[in-house]
Design a protein around this motif. Structure first.
Motif, PDB file in Angstrom:
ATOM      1  N   GLN A  84      13.837  39.051  14.343  1.00 32.25           N
ATOM      2  CA  GLN A  84      12.586  39.458  14.969  1.00 32.25           C
ATOM      3  C   GLN A  84      11.527  39.628  13.901  1.00 32.25           C
ATOM      4  O   GLN A  84      11.842  39.854  12.732  1.00 32.25           O
ATOM      5  CB  GLN A  84      12.779  40.763  15.725  1.00 32.25           C
ATOM      6  N   GLU A  85      10.272  39.553  14.298  1.00 34.27           N
ATOM      7  CA  GLU A  85       9.175  39.734  13.358  1.00 34.27           C
ATOM      8  C   GLU A  85       9.331  41.066  12.636  1.00 34.27           C
ATOM      9  O   GLU A  85       9.637  42.089  13.251  1.00 34.27           O
ATOM     10  CB  GLU A  85       7.841  39.691  14.092  1.00 34.27           C
ATOM     11  N   ASP A  97      11.676  41.644  10.352  1.00 39.06           N
ATOM     12  CA  ASP A  97      13.026  41.731   9.785  1.00 39.06           C
ATOM     13  C   ASP A  97      13.053  41.105   8.390  1.00 39.06           C
ATOM     14  O   ASP A  97      12.288  40.198   8.090  1.00 39.06           O
ATOM     15  CB  ASP A  97      14.040  40.979  10.659  1.00 39.06           C
TER      16      ASP A  97
END
Length: 83
Positions: free
Chosen positions: A3-4, A6
């Motif tokens: 996910q953005e 990470d």
């Protein structure tokens, strides 16, 4: 699932053709069969060619003691990472 935001390293390779070519004498030889490499969201390898982009950060082993208060940590969760 990534996910953005990470932290992740991603390698896209062909298991049928991957082969390491690095040696002690020539440690910077790229492997064949590796198509793409992303290090913390920065493309480091594109179409099997190094991009030259600055990616990643230095990681020191747990025995390294050069940090303030010592460098040794019991687990990865004990490290603090700056954005």
């Amino acid at each position: 699932m990534l996910q953005e935001g990470d932290f992740a390293d991603v390698v896209v390779f062909d298991p049928a053709t991957i082969q390491d070519h690095a040696t002690y004498e020539k440690p910077h030889q790229l492997a064949t069969g590796v198509e793409e490499v992303w290090v913390n969201g920065v493309r480091a390898l594109r179409h099997s060619e190094a991009t030259g982009a600055a990616s990643g950060r230095a990681v020191r082993g747990r025995a390294w003691t050069g940090a303030a208060g010592g460098g040794c940590r019991k687990s990865a969760g004990d490290w603090s990472w700056s954005p």
